[in-house]
Design a protein around this motif. Structure first.
Motif, short mmCIF file in Angstrom:
data_model
loop_
_atom_site.label_atom_id
_atom_site.label_comp_id
_atom_site.label_asym_id
_atom_site.label_seq_id
_atom_site.Cartn_x
_atom_site.Cartn_y
_atom_site.Cartn_z
N UNK A 1 0.86 -1.17 0.00
CA UNK A 1 0.00 0.00 0.00
C UNK A 1 0.91 1.23 0.00
N UNK A 2 0.93 1.96 -1.09
CA UNK A 2 1.77 3.15 -1.23
C UNK A 2 0.88 4.38 -1.16
N UNK A 3 1.11 5.24 -0.16
CA UNK A 3 0.29 6.42 0.05
C UNK A 3 1.14 7.66 -0.20
N UNK A 4 0.71 8.51 -1.12
CA UNK A 4 1.39 9.78 -1.39
C UNK A 4 0.53 10.91 -0.84
N UNK A 5 1.18 11.84 -0.16
CA UNK A 5 0.45 12.98 0.37
C UNK A 5 0.25 14.02 -0.71
N UNK A 6 -0.51 15.08 -0.42
CA UNK A 6 -0.74 16.16 -1.37
C UNK A 6 0.56 16.87 -1.72
N UNK A 7 0.57 17.50 -2.89
CA UNK A 7 1.76 18.22 -3.34
C UNK A 7 1.66 19.71 -3.15
N UNK A 8 0.51 20.22 -2.73
CA UNK A 8 0.35 21.66 -2.58
C UNK A 8 1.03 22.19 -1.33
N UNK A 9 1.46 23.45 -1.34
CA UNK A 9 2.21 24.01 -0.21
C UNK A 9 1.35 24.30 1.02
N UNK A 10 0.04 24.31 0.90
CA UNK A 10 -0.82 24.63 2.04
C UNK A 10 -1.82 23.52 2.35
N UNK A 11 -1.56 22.33 1.88
CA UNK A 11 -2.51 21.23 2.04
C UNK A 11 -2.24 20.43 3.31
N UNK A 12 -3.31 19.95 3.93
CA UNK A 12 -3.20 19.06 5.07
C UNK A 12 -4.00 17.80 4.76
N UNK A 13 -3.32 16.67 4.73
CA UNK A 13 -3.99 15.39 4.54
C UNK A 13 -4.14 14.69 5.87
N UNK A 14 -5.24 13.98 6.03
CA UNK A 14 -5.44 13.12 7.20
C UNK A 14 -5.47 11.68 6.72
#
Length: 265
Positions: free
Chosen positions: A205-218
């Protein structure tokens, strides 16, 4: 014989004219293969998927919301007739700018592409065939992509954005896989929620976070139900932390240089 590409849709990019049943048979033969790869520290998976005859359902000109149903041998949008298919290596379903729903009961081609494009879309995949690949892209708005189960040795790419689209505030939910599956989850830009509730033995399972400078992923991982390897990769432009929930604990990725790797056994 030979490699064929069949496109269903009129010049304006809609399938409204499909009033009677349509059957498409690609015939014998395939044209090679395409690799699908996933990688985590200490584990990687590359699978060759056959390429050849293709069927493209092009409903990209539709502005109203639509509901699409895909099975291992048919595809249909509501208010149109059923399209039956056989002996194909690729099925592509591309919807329009409305808030669309694509329901996949199972897959019957080595590669299936689902592209929600514009609109707040829902892509709901109940199951996939063994040793197949599904690429499910929500598009540029606030989309939901859910996968209930992934077949043995199969791969699924769950994309909050799309092909050329960066995505909005998306929700990606993986509920389970069978053995030796591979799943790539990418929220892309926007504040996304990613949930992994289970995976079979030998899965990656490969999870990539967002690429934006102001993004928050949960990101939520059910460590009790994942048997295999899961990893998290930090986005190149991201500066705010991503929050993990690991067996009830909270992990701040910023404490690890903006990215973290989690290996689950």
């Amino acid at each position: 014989d030979g490699i064929d590409t069949i496109t269903v849709g009129d010049p304006s990019g809609v399938v409204d004219g499909i009033a009677g049943s349509l059957a498409i048979d690609g015939g014998a033969g395939a044209g090679g293969g395409r690799n699908g790869s996933l990688s985590c520290p200490g584990a990687s998976k590359t699978q060759l998927f056959a390429t050849g005859d293709s069927l493209n359902i092009e409903d990209i000109g539709r502005t109203e919301s639509g509901t699409y149903t895909v099975t291992a041998s048919t595809v249909r949008r509501q208010d149109t007739a059923t399209i039956a298919y056989a002996n194909l290596e690729f099925l592509g379903v591309r919807t329009g700018s409305g808030a669309d729903q694509i329901n996949v009961e199972n897959t019957g081609t080595p590669i299936t592409l689902l592209d929600g494009r514009a609109g707040n879309d829902v892509l709901a995949i109940a199951d996939t065939g063994a040793l197949t690949r599904v690429e499910a892209a929500g598009g540029p708005d606030n989309d939901t992509v859910t996968v209930d189960n992934v077949g043995i040795g199969a791969q699924v790419a769950m994309l909050g954005g799309g092909y050329g689209d960066l995505g909005g505030a998306d929700t990606l939910v993986l509920r389970a896989t069978r053995e030796n599956a591979g799943v790539h989850l990418l929220g892309d830009e926007g504040d996304d929620v990613i949930r992994v509730e289970g995976a079979g033995m030998g899965s990656i399972i490969q999870i990539d976070r967002s690429t934006g400078p102001t993004d928050i992923d949960t990101v939520f991982l059910d460590t009790n139900a994942i048997q295999g390897t899961a990893c998290f990769v930090g986005g190149t432009g991201a500066t705010l932390p991503t929050v993990f929930q690991l067996a009830g604990a909270t992990f701040d990725a910023a404490e690890n240089g903006g990215s973290a790797t989690v290996t689950l056994a």
